[in-house]
Scaffold this motif. Structure first.
Motif, PDB file in Angstrom:
ATOM      1  N   GLY A   1      69.094  70.649 -16.201  1.00 10.07           N
ATOM      2  CA  GLY A   1      68.794  71.267 -14.912  1.00 10.07           C
ATOM      3  C   GLY A   1      69.505  72.598 -14.840  1.00 10.07           C
ATOM      4  O   GLY A   1      69.595  73.325 -15.821  1.00 10.07           O
ATOM      5  N   HIS A   2      70.036  72.915 -13.684  1.00  6.27           N
ATOM      6  CA  HIS A   2      70.831  74.135 -13.573  1.00  6.27           C
ATOM      7  C   HIS A   2      71.852  73.941 -12.474  1.00  6.27           C
ATOM      8  O   HIS A   2      71.784  72.992 -11.686  1.00  6.27           O
ATOM      9  CB  HIS A   2      69.945  75.351 -13.315  1.00  6.27           C
ATOM     10  CG  HIS A   2      68.937  75.154 -12.230  1.00  6.27           C
ATOM     11  ND1 HIS A   2      69.263  75.197 -10.890  1.00  6.27           N
ATOM     12  CD2 HIS A   2      67.608  74.901 -12.283  1.00  6.27           C
ATOM     13  CE1 HIS A   2      68.178  75.008 -10.168  1.00  6.27           C
ATOM     14  NE2 HIS A   2      67.160  74.808 -10.973  1.00  6.27           N
TER      15      HIS A   2
ATOM     16  N   THR B   1      72.448  75.503  -9.750  1.00  4.92           N
ATOM     17  CA  THR B   1      71.966  75.569  -8.371  1.00  4.92           C
ATOM     18  C   THR B   1      71.521  74.202  -7.872  1.00  4.92           C
ATOM     19  O   THR B   1      71.851  73.786  -6.760  1.00  4.92           O
ATOM     20  CB  THR B   1      70.798  76.570  -8.254  1.00  4.92           C
ATOM     21  OG1 THR B   1      71.209  77.837  -8.759  1.00  4.92           O
ATOM     22  CG2 THR B   1      70.364  76.712  -6.807  1.00  4.92           C
ATOM     23  N   SER B   2      70.780  73.483  -8.688  1.00  6.59           N
ATOM     24  CA  SER B   2      70.319  72.148  -8.284  1.00  6.59           C
ATOM     25  C   SER B   2      71.498  71.194  -8.149  1.00  6.59           C
ATOM     26  O   SER B   2      71.512  70.333  -7.254  1.00  6.59           O
ATOM     27  CB  SER B   2      69.302  71.601  -9.291  1.00  6.59           C
ATOM     28  OG  SER B   2      69.907  71.391 -10.570  1.00  6.59           O
TER      29      SER B   2
ATOM     30  N   ASP C   1      67.528  64.366 -15.249  1.00  7.09           N
ATOM     31  CA  ASP C   1      67.025  65.722 -15.431  1.00  7.09           C
ATOM     32  C   ASP C   1      66.416  66.251 -14.131  1.00  7.09           C
ATOM     33  O   ASP C   1      65.914  65.497 -13.297  1.00  7.09           O
ATOM     34  CB  ASP C   1      65.967  65.751 -16.532  1.00  7.09           C
ATOM     35  CG  ASP C   1      66.560  65.438 -17.901  1.00  7.09           C
ATOM     36  OD1 ASP C   1      67.791  65.534 -18.035  1.00  7.09           O
ATOM     37  OD2 ASP C   1      65.792  65.082 -18.809  1.00  7.09           O
ATOM     38  N   PHE C   2      66.457  67.567 -13.984  1.00  6.20           N
ATOM     39  CA  PHE C   2      65.918  68.231 -12.794  1.00  6.20           C
ATOM     40  C   PHE C   2      64.464  68.606 -13.049  1.00  6.20           C
ATOM     41  O   PHE C   2      64.144  69.278 -14.024  1.00  6.20           O
ATOM     42  CB  PHE C   2      66.743  69.489 -12.480  1.00  6.20           C
ATOM     43  CG  PHE C   2      66.238  70.267 -11.299  1.00  6.20           C
ATOM     44  CD1 PHE C   2      66.339  69.756 -10.020  1.00  6.20           C
ATOM     45  CD2 PHE C   2      65.664  71.522 -11.487  1.00  6.20           C
ATOM     46  CE1 PHE C   2      65.876  70.477  -8.929  1.00  6.20           C
ATOM     47  CE2 PHE C   2      65.211  72.254 -10.395  1.00  6.20           C
ATOM     48  CZ  PHE C   2      65.310  71.729  -9.122  1.00  6.20           C
ATOM     49  N   TYR C   3      63.566  68.173 -12.129  1.00  4.83           N
ATOM     50  CA  TYR C   3      62.143  68.453 -12.283  1.00  4.83           C
ATOM     51  C   TYR C   3      61.597  69.349 -11.172  1.00  4.83           C
ATOM     52  O   TYR C   3      60.412  69.656 -11.158  1.00  4.83           O
ATOM     53  CB  TYR C   3      61.349  67.141 -12.302  1.00  4.83           C
ATOM     54  CG  TYR C   3      61.681  66.275 -13.487  1.00  4.83           C
ATOM     55  CD1 TYR C   3      61.195  66.578 -14.759  1.00  4.83           C
ATOM     56  CD2 TYR C   3      62.497  65.147 -13.342  1.00  4.83           C
ATOM     57  CE1 TYR C   3      61.503  65.781 -15.852  1.00  4.83           C
ATOM     58  CE2 TYR C   3      62.809  64.352 -14.422  1.00  4.83           C
ATOM     59  CZ  TYR C   3      62.317  64.670 -15.679  1.00  4.83           C
ATOM     60  OH  TYR C   3      62.633  63.881 -16.762  1.00  4.83           O
ATOM     61  N   GLY C   4      62.460  69.748 -10.247  1.00  3.87           N
ATOM     62  CA  GLY C   4      62.007  70.572  -9.132  1.00  3.87           C
ATOM     63  C   GLY C   4      62.351  69.910  -7.813  1.00  3.87           C
ATOM     64  O   GLY C   4      62.323  68.684  -7.694  1.00  3.87           O
ATOM     65  N   TYR C   5      62.657  70.725  -6.803  1.00  6.37           N
ATOM     66  CA  TYR C   5      63.081  70.178  -5.519  1.00  6.37           C
ATOM     67  C   TYR C   5      61.966  69.374  -4.857  1.00  6.37           C
ATOM     68  O   TYR C   5      62.223  68.365  -4.195  1.00  6.37           O
ATOM     69  CB  TYR C   5      63.529  71.309  -4.586  1.00  6.37           C
ATOM     70  CG  TYR C   5      64.742  72.059  -5.101  1.00  6.37           C
ATOM     71  CD1 TYR C   5      65.975  71.432  -5.204  1.00  6.37           C
ATOM     72  CD2 TYR C   5      64.642  73.392  -5.500  1.00  6.37           C
ATOM     73  CE1 TYR C   5      67.080  72.113  -5.681  1.00  6.37           C
ATOM     74  CE2 TYR C   5      65.748  74.080  -5.981  1.00  6.37           C
ATOM     75  CZ  TYR C   5      66.965  73.434  -6.064  1.00  6.37           C
ATOM     76  OH  TYR C   5      68.061  74.097  -6.544  1.00  6.37           O
ATOM     77  N   ALA C   6      60.723  69.810  -5.020  1.00  3.67           N
ATOM     78  CA  ALA C   6      59.602  69.114  -4.387  1.00  3.67           C
ATOM     79  C   ALA C   6      59.466  67.690  -4.905  1.00  3.67           C
ATOM     80  O   ALA C   6      58.960  66.807  -4.201  1.00  3.67           O
ATOM     81  CB  ALA C   6      58.304  69.884  -4.616  1.00  3.67           C
ATOM     82  N   GLN C   7      59.913  67.461  -6.121  1.00  2.38           N
ATOM     83  CA  GLN C   7      59.827  66.124  -6.698  1.00  2.38           C
ATOM     84  C   GLN C   7      61.137  65.362  -6.555  1.00  2.38           C
ATOM     85  O   GLN C   7      61.144  64.170  -6.222  1.00  2.38           O
ATOM     86  CB  GLN C   7      59.451  66.217  -8.181  1.00  2.38           C
ATOM     87  CG  GLN C   7      59.309  64.862  -8.869  1.00  2.38           C
ATOM     88  CD  GLN C   7      58.790  65.008 -10.298  1.00  2.38           C
ATOM     89  OE1 GLN C   7      58.240  66.041 -10.674  1.00  2.38           O
ATOM     90  NE2 GLN C   7      58.971  63.957 -11.087  1.00  2.38           N
ATOM     91  N   ASP C   8      62.255  66.051  -6.774  1.00  2.36           N
ATOM     92  CA  ASP C   8      63.535  65.349  -6.839  1.00  2.36           C
ATOM     93  C   ASP C   8      64.098  64.972  -5.467  1.00  2.36           C
ATOM     94  O   ASP C   8      64.724  63.922  -5.326  1.00  2.36           O
ATOM     95  CB  ASP C   8      64.560  66.202  -7.596  1.00  2.36           C
ATOM     96  CG  ASP C   8      64.312  66.205  -9.093  1.00  2.36           C
ATOM     97  OD1 ASP C   8      63.351  65.548  -9.525  1.00  2.36           O
ATOM     98  OD2 ASP C   8      65.069  66.864  -9.827  1.00  2.36           O
TER      99      ASP C   8
END
Length: 290
Positions: free
Chosen positions: A157-158, A160-161, A223-230
C-alpha cells in the motif's frame, strides 16, 4: 525457512533501534513537563503503573516494527534476493513506516491526555501516585495502538492509506471509550473511577479497548486496494466482529457471571470477565478471518 530467518533478523535489528528510540522520546516527553520525575529512575521504575504504561509503549513499537519488517522480508522473497528486493522505493516506504509508528503511538498518548483521561495529570498519576488503573488503561490503549499500527502498515500500500486507517482506528477507540461510559456500562462512571484509582474499572475499560483493537486490526490488515473498496470492507468486518462480541457480552456473559455468583464490577469479576472477553474476541477474529 530463509524468509523466516531474514524476517527475524530484520525485526530484531529494527526492533532494538525502535524501542531504544521510543524509550528516549518517552523520557524526553515526560521530562518536558515533569523533569523532577526523571531525577530518581529507581523510584520511577518501582511504580507498577509506570512500568505497565511503558510495557504498552514498547509493545506498540514492536508490533508496528514487525509489520514493516514483514513487508521488507516479503519484498525480498518475491524478488528472489536481498539486492533485488531492497529497492529505493521499499527503503523509503519502510523508513516512512517506521517514522509513522512514532506519530501513531505518541498521537495515541495525546488522545489519552485530551479525550479519554482528561481530568488528571497522567504522568504524575502513574509515576508518583502509582495509580495502577491509569497505568493499565494507558498501557492497554498503547498496546491497542500497536495492533492498529500493525494492521495499518502491513501489506502492499502506501503511507497515506496507513495514516487514514490509523486515524479511523483512533476515532473508534475514542468513540468506544465514550460508549463504555454512557451506553455499555452506564451503571458506573468508568472514566472518573479510573482517575480515582479503581483498578476494576481500569480492567473493564482496558479489556474492551483491546478487544476493539483486535477487531480494527483484523479489518485493516492486508494489501491496499483503494479507499472505495477498503473502507466499506473495514466497516463490514468491524461491524460484524463487534456485533458478535456484543451478543456475547449482553446475552451470554450475564448468565455466566450469575452462575459463578460474581459481581461484574468487582475486581475478581472484572478479571474473570477480561479473560473470557479476550478469549471470545480472539475466537471471533480467527473465525471471521477464515
Amino acid at each position: 525457512m530463509e524468509l523466516m530467518l531474514f524476517n527475524t533478523i530484520i525485526f530484531f535489528v529494527l526492533g532494538t533501534i525502535m524501542v531504544s528510540a521510543a524509550h528516549s522520546v518517552a523520557n524526553w516527553r515526560m521530562g518536558r513537563k515533569h523533569p523532577e520525575l526523571l531525577t530518581n529512575p529507581d523510584a520511577l521504575w518501582s511504580s507498577t503503573a509506570f512500568v505497565t504504561r511503558r510495557m504498552g509503549l514498547y509493545a506498540a513499537f514492536l508490533m508496528g516494527t514487525f509489520a514493516v519488517a514483514q513487508n521488507i522480508g516479503n519484498a525480498v522473497f518475491k524478488a528472489g534476493s536481498i539486492a533485488d528486493g531492497l529497492t529505493s522505493d521499499l527503503l523509503i516506504e519502510s523508513g516512512l513506516g517506521l517514522l509513522s509508528i512514532f506519530v501513531f503511538v505518541f498521537t495515541a498518548l495525546r488522545s489519552i491526555d485530551w479525550l479519554i483521561l482528561s481530568n488528571v495529570d497522567n504522568d504524575t498519576q502513574v509515576a508518583n501516585n502509582n495509580n495502577y488503573a491509569v497505568g493499565l488503561t494507558e498501557g492497554a490503549i498503547l498496546l491497542g495502538t500497536g495492533f492498529v499500527a500493525y494492521g495499518s502498515l502491513l501489506g502492499e500500500g502506501h503511507i497515506t492509506s496507513a495514516w487514514v486507517f490509523f486515524l479511523i482506528g483512533q476515532v473508534v477507540f475514542v468513540v468506544i471509550s465514550y460508549l463504555m461510559e454512557y451506553v455499555i456500562h452506564p451503571e458506573h462512571n468508568a472514566k472518573s473511577d479510573i482517575e480515582k484509582g479503581c483498578v476494576a474499572s481500569g480492567v473493564i475499560v482496558s479489556t474492551m479497548l483491546l478487544v476493539v483493537a483486535m477487531f480494527v486490526k483484523n479489518g485493516v490488515a492486508g494489501d491496499f486496494y483503494g479507499y472505495a473498496q477498503d473502507i466499506p470492507y473495514f466497516l463490514k468486518m468491524f461491524g460484524l466482529q463487534f456485533g458478535l462480541f456484543l451478543i456475547y457480552m449482553f446475552l451470554m456473559e450475564p448468565i455466566l457471571l450469575k452462575v459463578m455468583r460474581i459481581r461484574s464490577t468487582a475486581l475478581n469479576g472484572a478479571m474473570i470477565r477480561a479473560v473470557m472477553q479476550l478469549t471470545i474476541a480472539g475466537s471471533i477474529v480467527y473465525n471471521v478471518s477464515l
